[in-house]
Design an enzyme around this catalytic site. Structure first.
Site, mmCIF file in Angstrom:
data_model
loop_
_atom_site.group_PDB
_atom_site.id
_atom_site.type_symbol
_atom_site.label_atom_id
_atom_site.label_comp_id
_atom_site.label_asym_id
_atom_site.label_seq_id
_atom_site.Cartn_x
_atom_site.Cartn_y
_atom_site.Cartn_z
ATOM 1 C CG HIS A 121 -1.529 1.278 1.316
ATOM 2 N ND1 HIS A 121 -3.082 1.003 0.698
ATOM 3 C CD2 HIS A 121 -1.856 2.368 1.411
ATOM 4 C CE1 HIS A 121 -3.096 2.191 1.338
ATOM 5 N NE2 HIS A 121 -2.873 3.240 1.441
ATOM 6 C CB CYS A 122 1.875 3.434 -2.346
ATOM 7 S SG CYS A 122 3.312 4.913 -2.368
ATOM 8 C CG LEU A 123 1.619 8.421 2.785
ATOM 9 C CD1 LEU A 123 0.068 7.821 3.813
ATOM 10 C CD2 LEU A 123 2.630 8.829 3.701
ATOM 11 C CG ASN A 126 -5.463 8.114 -0.615
ATOM 12 O OD1 ASN A 126 -5.288 7.490 0.684
ATOM 13 N ND2 ASN A 126 -6.266 8.690 -1.093
ATOM 14 C CG ASN A 127 -5.293 2.801 -4.974
ATOM 15 O OD1 ASN A 127 -5.632 2.028 -4.171
ATOM 16 N ND2 ASN A 127 -5.311 2.708 -6.486
#
Length: 271
Positions: A121-123, A126-127
């Site tokens: 999950h990539c901050l 946002n996805n």
């Protein structure tokens, strides 16, 4: 697609950084080096603007495209999953979604659902990064790395040409030095991330699978056996499974379809 994902501090921060780099590259580095009105200035401005556009387009895909949702009708094929002992354990029900979880699928605590071929999950987007947007994520990192290095080179050229004039202007000199530190740091960070994902693609692994395979590799060595990731089907096939079979479209960030549907994958004969 959900445009609401753009309205988060990390995503807006990425866009802000992209805008800052674009502005200083064109209106400071290139302009002070050769001038924006010169032929060389126009060429460099066009090339960098093209890279910046590709970065923004790739970012939009990463943010907007669903990374991969498990089909509601999905059920494991026991016969197909029987070729590997590990498959039998992986094809199980998620203890949070209470639904069958395909191979390479993991539950994301942030998104609160299972994601096909989840990488992480990539901050910053946002996805989740998963089956449907992994290529766009990789291409985003690639173009961002190239653009950062390009901007750093332009900064160095600008500094060499105008070094004497900068020496007598402390605020401007401080700004140029600060930009240099920022661009070098950004280039190294993005370059390291790019190399990491090139390694993962070459071995047909996700970030999660890489860390999971460490224990499997240790156990294999301990028992005197060799370890190979079960989905590693050769470098070229590994690459095409992510970037697509058409080499001309490898650098196009849009998702390229392949025979795999995100719920089943080709496996190594050695696994």
């Amino acid at each position: 697609m959900s445009c609401r994902r753009f309205f988060s501090i990390p995503v807006l921060s990425v866009i802000l950084v992209m805008g800052f780099v674009y502005y200083v590259t064109l209106f400071v580095f290139i302009d002070d080096w050769v001038g924006l009105q010169s032929s060389a200035g126009k060429l460099n401005a066009f090339l960098f603007s093209f890279l910046a556009s590709l970065c923004l387009f790739s970012l939009s895909i990463c943010v907007l495209v669903d990374p991969g949702r498990v089909p509601a009708s999905y059920a494991p094929d026991v016969e197909d999953s029987g070729w590997s002992n590990s498959n039998a354990t992986e094809t199980r029900k998620c203890d949070k979604c209470f639904a069958y979880k395909p191979l390479r699928t993991h539950h994301c605590r942030v998104c609160r659902r299972c994601v096909l071929k989840m990488d992480h999950h990539c901050l910053w987007i946002n996805n989740c990064v998963g089956y449907a947007n992994y290529k766009a994520f990789f291409i985003l990192v690639f173009y961002a790395t190239v653009a950062s290095i390009y901007s750093t080179v332009l900064l160095v050229c600008c500094a060499f040409k105008n070094g004497d004039s900068y020496a007598g202007n402390v605020p401007l000199k401080t700004f140029i030095v600060s930009c240099g530190i920022f661009m070098i740091g950004l280039s190294i960070t993005l370059g390291t991330l790019l190399c990491w994902h090139i390694y993962l693609i070459a071995h047909n692994m996700t970030t999660i699978e890489h860390y999971e395979s460490k224990r499997a590799s240790w156990l294999a060595r301990k028992s005197g056996q060799s370890f190979r990731h079960q989905f590693d089907i050769g470098v070229y096939k590994n690459i095409t499974s992510v970037l697509g079979p058409n080499m001309i479209k490898w650098l196009c960030p849009t998702f390229t379809g392949n025979p795999e549907d995100g719920t089943s994958f080709s496996a190594s004969r050695d696994s």
